[in-house]
Motif scaffolding. Structure first.
Motif, PDB file in Angstrom:
ATOM      1  N   SER A 202       0.849  -1.191   0.000  1.00 28.07           N
ATOM      2  CA  SER A 202       0.000   0.000   0.000  1.00 28.07           C
ATOM      3  C   SER A 202       0.888   1.246   0.000  1.00 28.07           C
ATOM      4  O   SER A 202       2.099   1.163   0.221  1.00 28.07           O
ATOM      5  CB  SER A 202      -0.886  -0.008   1.230  1.00 28.07           C
ATOM      6  N   ASP A 232      -3.363   8.979   2.101  1.00 33.38           N
ATOM      7  CA  ASP A 232      -4.646   9.366   2.660  1.00 33.38           C
ATOM      8  C   ASP A 232      -4.473   9.838   4.095  1.00 33.38           C
ATOM      9  O   ASP A 232      -3.505   9.489   4.767  1.00 33.38           O
ATOM     10  CB  ASP A 232      -5.605   8.177   2.619  1.00 33.38           C
ATOM     11  N   VAL A 233      -5.462  10.600   4.549  1.00 30.10           N
ATOM     12  CA  VAL A 233      -5.361  11.211   5.875  1.00 30.10           C
ATOM     13  C   VAL A 233      -5.108  10.180   6.969  1.00 30.10           C
ATOM     14  O   VAL A 233      -4.265  10.366   7.845  1.00 30.10           O
ATOM     15  CB  VAL A 233      -6.663  11.966   6.205  1.00 30.10           C
ATOM     16  N   SER A 234      -5.851   9.061   6.935  1.00 27.60           N
ATOM     17  CA  SER A 234      -5.717   8.118   8.039  1.00 27.60           C
ATOM     18  C   SER A 234      -4.340   7.457   8.021  1.00 27.60           C
ATOM     19  O   SER A 234      -3.821   7.056   9.056  1.00 27.60           O
ATOM     20  CB  SER A 234      -6.832   7.069   7.984  1.00 27.60           C
ATOM     21  N   VAL A 235      -3.737   7.330   6.854  1.00 28.36           N
ATOM     22  CA  VAL A 235      -2.404   6.721   6.750  1.00 28.36           C
ATOM     23  C   VAL A 235      -1.322   7.768   7.010  1.00 28.36           C
ATOM     24  O   VAL A 235      -0.271   7.463   7.578  1.00 28.36           O
ATOM     25  CB  VAL A 235      -2.246   6.081   5.357  1.00 28.36           C
ATOM     26  N   GLN A 236      -1.600   9.006   6.618  1.00 21.48           N
ATOM     27  CA  GLN A 236      -0.659  10.098   6.862  1.00 21.48           C
ATOM     28  C   GLN A 236      -0.275  10.174   8.334  1.00 21.48           C
ATOM     29  O   GLN A 236       0.898  10.301   8.674  1.00 21.48           O
ATOM     30  CB  GLN A 236      -1.292  11.420   6.432  1.00 21.48           C
ATOM     31  N   ALA A 237      -1.285  10.044   9.216  1.00 17.02           N
ATOM     32  CA  ALA A 237      -1.001  10.152  10.642  1.00 17.02           C
ATOM     33  C   ALA A 237      -0.042   9.046  11.093  1.00 17.02           C
ATOM     34  O   ALA A 237       0.855   9.289  11.899  1.00 17.02           O
ATOM     35  CB  ALA A 237      -2.310  10.084  11.433  1.00 17.02           C
ATOM     36  N   GLN A 238      -0.196   7.840  10.549  1.00 23.83           N
ATOM     37  CA  GLN A 238       0.712   6.744  10.922  1.00 23.83           C
ATOM     38  C   GLN A 238       2.145   7.073  10.516  1.00 23.83           C
ATOM     39  O   GLN A 238       3.088   6.860  11.282  1.00 23.83           O
ATOM     40  CB  GLN A 238       0.293   5.441  10.225  1.00 23.83           C
ATOM     41  N   ASN A 241       3.630   9.881  12.683  1.00 25.20           N
ATOM     42  CA  ASN A 241       4.026   9.369  14.006  1.00 25.20           C
ATOM     43  C   ASN A 241       5.331   8.593  13.922  1.00 25.20           C
ATOM     44  O   ASN A 241       6.193   8.710  14.785  1.00 25.20           O
ATOM     45  CB  ASN A 241       2.928   8.473  14.581  1.00 25.20           C
ATOM     46  N   ARG A 244       8.242  10.958  13.681  1.00 22.24           N
ATOM     47  CA  ARG A 244       8.559  11.570  14.976  1.00 22.24           C
ATOM     48  C   ARG A 244       9.302  10.600  15.892  1.00 22.24           C
ATOM     49  O   ARG A 244      10.265  10.975  16.560  1.00 22.24           O
ATOM     50  CB  ARG A 244       7.273  12.031  15.661  1.00 22.24           C
ATOM     51  N   LEU A 263       0.402  20.592   8.939  1.00 22.69           N
ATOM     52  CA  LEU A 263       1.406  19.555   9.147  1.00 22.69           C
ATOM     53  C   LEU A 263       2.770  20.159   9.472  1.00 22.69           C
ATOM     54  O   LEU A 263       3.495  19.679  10.353  1.00 22.69           O
ATOM     55  CB  LEU A 263       1.489  18.704   7.875  1.00 22.69           C
ATOM     56  N   TYR A 266       2.719  21.288  12.938  1.00 20.83           N
ATOM     57  CA  TYR A 266       2.771  20.173  13.860  1.00 20.83           C
ATOM     58  C   TYR A 266       4.191  19.635  14.016  1.00 20.83           C
ATOM     59  O   TYR A 266       4.626  19.314  15.112  1.00 20.83           O
ATOM     60  CB  TYR A 266       1.834  19.071  13.357  1.00 20.83           C
TER      61      TYR A 266
ATOM     62  N   GLU B  44     -11.626   8.845   1.648  1.00 23.70           N
ATOM     63  CA  GLU B  44     -10.255   8.630   1.206  1.00 23.70           C
ATOM     64  C   GLU B  44     -10.237   8.016  -0.194  1.00 23.70           C
ATOM     65  O   GLU B  44     -11.271   7.638  -0.730  1.00 23.70           O
ATOM     66  CB  GLU B  44      -9.532   7.732   2.208  1.00 23.70           C
ATOM     67  N   PRO B 262      -3.437  16.903  12.043  1.00 19.18           N
ATOM     68  CA  PRO B 262      -2.659  17.687  12.996  1.00 19.18           C
ATOM     69  C   PRO B 262      -3.391  18.992  13.308  1.00 19.18           C
ATOM     70  O   PRO B 262      -3.845  19.669  12.401  1.00 19.18           O
ATOM     71  CB  PRO B 262      -1.349  17.958  12.261  1.00 19.18           C
ATOM     72  N   SER B 267       1.456  19.766  18.894  1.00 20.64           N
ATOM     73  CA  SER B 267       2.771  19.394  18.380  1.00 20.64           C
ATOM     74  C   SER B 267       3.498  18.364  19.220  1.00 20.64           C
ATOM     75  O   SER B 267       4.209  17.534  18.693  1.00 20.64           O
ATOM     76  CB  SER B 267       3.637  20.636  18.258  1.00 20.64           C
TER      77      SER B 267
END
Lengths: 405, 335
Positions: A202, A232-238, A241, A244, A263, A266, B44, B262, B267
């Motif tokens: 994916s 996609d948004v839900s995967v972007q967050a993964q 993270n 980071r 972003l 953030y 999505e 975000p 942050s």
């Protein structure tokens, strides 16, 4: 001017010094003095990355002789510093503003037209041979498009080992396999993925592979060019993270290029806003986002739609479009779209000035307000402990070595 | 939602046969767009939002032959039962569409003026001079500077924002009742995006056109839509007034999507990501299609498909874990 490349550094240093002199030396606290452009020669604490007067002009060729008839000034005099390791530098701007070109110049993927970049004291444009090979290990790129950037004919295991074959040939057999398995695990994949091909993964998994590959050589600077814009948004967050986590684990320094303002806010410790080849504002996140000083930064932030329906914004304060970089407007490059442009803005190009410690703005109108101006209430955000160094930035390419293209 | 809606989709199922298998692209229980309102369809990649838009126009790709079942009611007619000739009259005149990539959705071989005038000539049966004048009027309506010059240009000579204005001019030239805007600003920069969104909203006020705005960007939808429908894996999981759905989401997917963005001041903390990935629509999960990624999933969720239920006056959610008592007036219901 376009012939001699790296030798113009000294001229730019003077340009930088001149800016510092003009730019309100009274505002500059003493501990910043050593880190100015002069400090690059004898630093108290060496800066991680120092960019001085970088320019990149592309020729527009025409006719059968292919003579350059015009120059696209993609990057036209950019200077700033990244102070400490383990921080994130966010570079924001709209398409065509030169952020990708600047990134590629700093990666030494494109030869610069002028300027100088020091990575931990090394002049990267002067490197060749073994020094350049060493530099390539220290700076790695995570490209934007995980669909186009991975070789479709190689399995994941080979994609991740490829940099090691080139740069660490002593790593072979079991040791190499262990290293690759470890890298996959670090980015949240497993050795089950070793034999898969990119098309079997994916988008999020592909971007994890690209990150594993970038980390293979233990880089010091990781350049993230819109790393999640294809996700996609839900995967972007993964993925965010993961980035980071990796940063705090390996104390990586990120150079994060994006047009996604929430972003950038953030992720970044310091933020630079670019418009038509120049920086218009540089500062700590805590200064730039709550109270942007440059009208362009303000417009960008207000145009970025909030997902909170109870906070409907008055969007679109900017009319018109970005002018061509082949013939940028005289004076301030933003004046053609600036709601508050005055006659001075049409004639005189503003240099970056320090509005408060660590917060630099290139705008006649802001500078005219003097002192703390609109930002007096923001306090000492610029010296926050989590934004070490900050950008002691200066505008390069002032009058000193600016010639018509 | 008061009188009869302009567009009402019921039990729409779109299946496409590809070389990898039968794709259950859309399996949508219902969706409505009221007269003059802006309805956002958000989700999505691959959730079926574009396929829903194309089904309304009868424009599903011929490269992947498939079946379309259900009902799409538009101004008293079921569009799925209309013949090709009638659909051709409806497209452009009553329903029109603007696309994601404004440059490539125009024909590169003709000037934008010819393309705009052709739509007007074909549908209104007017002469070339009248069509040209109408084209110029449309240009000033979409606020293109120097229309005479712009109309002589080819798409590649214009910026993305200008091409999108031409696309909007073409779409609105015949004053349709419904405009389907499929990611109209996704390929544009934020400052240009703001200009185009404001233009669409202004024209909508002036012309009374309803807009179905298809987008993956919750920010865009929150800022411009009156109502919003959230799609996941082919179905609408939650819909209602934007101020309710995005401010107090009830479906775990809507909640997860909003939480994973975000936000200011977050942050220091990790983003609450939705685990897993979007399921394959060749083998969609049984029961609730979101259950493999849902933190509230119960055994029932993997067996039984949840039906949409009204929760409060302006919100509807398809989730077993959300009863009719939720929503209501309790602000803490979004939990």
């Amino acid at each position: 001017m376009h012939g001699g490349r790296t030798k113009e550094g000294t001229g730019l240093m003077q340009a930088g010094d001149a800016t510092f002199g003009a730019g309100g030396s009274g505002h500059r606290p003493a501990d910043f003095a050593g880190a100015g452009p002069a400090g690059a020669a004898a630093p108290l604490a060496p800066l991680f990355l120092s960019v001085r007067g970088v320019k990149k002009h592309f020729p527009v060729r025409a006719g059968i002789l292919g003579r350059a008839t015009a120059w696209v000034r993609a990057v036209d005099g950019v200077s700033f510093d990244i102070g400490g390791r383990g921080t994130t530098f966010g570079l924001v701007g709209e398409s065509g503003c030169g952020k990708t070109t600047l990134t590629r110049v700093v990666l030494r993927l494109l030869p610069p037209t002028a300027g100088r970049v020091l990575l931990e004291g090394r002049d990267i444009f002067g490197l060749a041979g073994e020094g350049l090979r060493r530099l390539r290990r220290d700076m790695q790129l995570v490209p934007q498009d995980p669909y186009g950037s991975l070789n479709p004919r190689l399995p994941v295991g080979d994609i991740v080992s490829e940099p090691l074959w080139t740069h660490a040939p002593e790593l072979r057999g079991k040791a190499l396999q262990r290293r690759v398995a470890e890298l996959l695990e670090v980015v949240g994949l497993s050795s089950a993925h070793l034999r898969r091909f990119p098309h079997e993964l994916s988008g999020g998994q592909r971007q994890r592979v690209a990150i594993a590959r970038a980390l293979a050589l233990n880089p010091r600077l990781v350049i993230l060019d819109e790393p999640t814009s294809a996700l996609d948004v839900s995967v972007q967050a993964q993925v965010i993270n993961l980035l980071r986590d990796l940063q705090s684990r390996f104390s990586l320094t990120y150079w994060f290029v994006s047009h996604n303002l929430p972003l950038v806010e953030y992720l970044s410790d310091t933020v630079a806003v670019m418009y038509l080849g120049r920086l218009v504002e540089v500062g700590a996140r805590g200064d730039v986002f709550p109270s942007p000083a440059h009208p362009y930064t303000r417009a960008l932030i207000s145009a970025s739609p909030s997902p909170d329906p109870t906070r409907r914004q008055e969007m679109a304060v900017l009319e018109g479009q970005v002018p061509s970089a082949t013939a940028p407007p005289p004076g301030c490059r933003f004046h053609t779209r600036c709601p508050g442009a005055e006659s001075r803005c049409r004639q005189e190009s503003p240099e970056l000035r320090e509005l408060e410690p660590g917060h630099w703005v290139a705008c006649h109108l802001v500078a005219a307000r003097g002192g703390g101006g609109p930002r007096a209430a923001a306090g000492s955000g610029g010296t926050r402990a989590d934004a070490p160094g900050g950008p002691q930035a200066v505008a390069g390419g002032g009058g000193a070595n600016q010639k018509g293209g | 939602m008061v009188s009869e809606p302009l567009l009402s989709i019921r039990n729409l199922r779109v299946q496409l046969s590809t070389d990898r298998g039968l794709v259950h692209a859309v399996d949508l229980s219902h969706l409505t767009v009221g007269r003059g309102e802006t309805c956002g369809l958000v989700g999505e990649t691959g959730c079926g939002k574009t396929m829903t838009g194309l089904s309304i126009l009868g424009l599903l790709p011929t490269s992947a032959p498939g079946t379309v079942e259900g009902e799409i009611w538009f101004r008293g007619r079921d569009l799925l039962k209309r013949g090709p000739a009638e659909m051709r009259r409806i497209r452009g005149r009553e329903i029109s569409m603007i696309f994601q990539d404004p440059v490539s959705s125009l024909n590169p071989a003709f000037t934008v003026g010819e393309q705009l005038a052709r739509v007007i000539r074909w549908h209104r049966r007017v002469g070339s001079r009248a069509a040209r004048q109408a084209a110029l009027d449309m240009c000033s309506l979409v606020r293109l500077p120097d229309p005479e010059q712009v109309l002589r240009r080819y798409p590649h000579q214009l910026s993305g924002g200008m091409c999108q204005r031409i696309g909007i001019a073409i779409a609105l030239a015949l004053r349709p009742h419904l405009l389907i805007a499929d990611e109209p600003t996704t390929s544009l920069d934020v400052t240009i995006q703001a200009q185009i969104l404001r233009l669409i909203a202004d024209l909508q006020d002036r012309l009374g056109t309803a807009v179905l705005l298809i987008s993956h960007d919750l920010g865009v939808v929150a800022q411009v839509c009156d109502r919003v429908a959230v799609m996941y894996a082919g179905d609408v999981v939650e819909q209602g007034a934007t101020a309710r759905v995005l401010a107090r989401p009830l479906h775990p997917y809507t909640q997860g999507l909003l939480a994973s963005l975000p936000s200011r001041g977050a942050s220091g903390r990790p983003l609450p990501a939705i685990p897993g990935t979007v399921p394959s629509l060749i083998h969609p999960p049984p029961g609730c299609r979101f259950h493999p990624r849902c933190s509230l999933a119960a055994p029932r969720c993997s067996r039984e498909r949840p039906r949409p239920r009204a929760v409060g006056p302006e919100q509807e959610v398809a989730c077993h874990a959300r009863g009719p008592h939720e929503g209501g007036d309790r602000p803490d219901a979004s939990g």
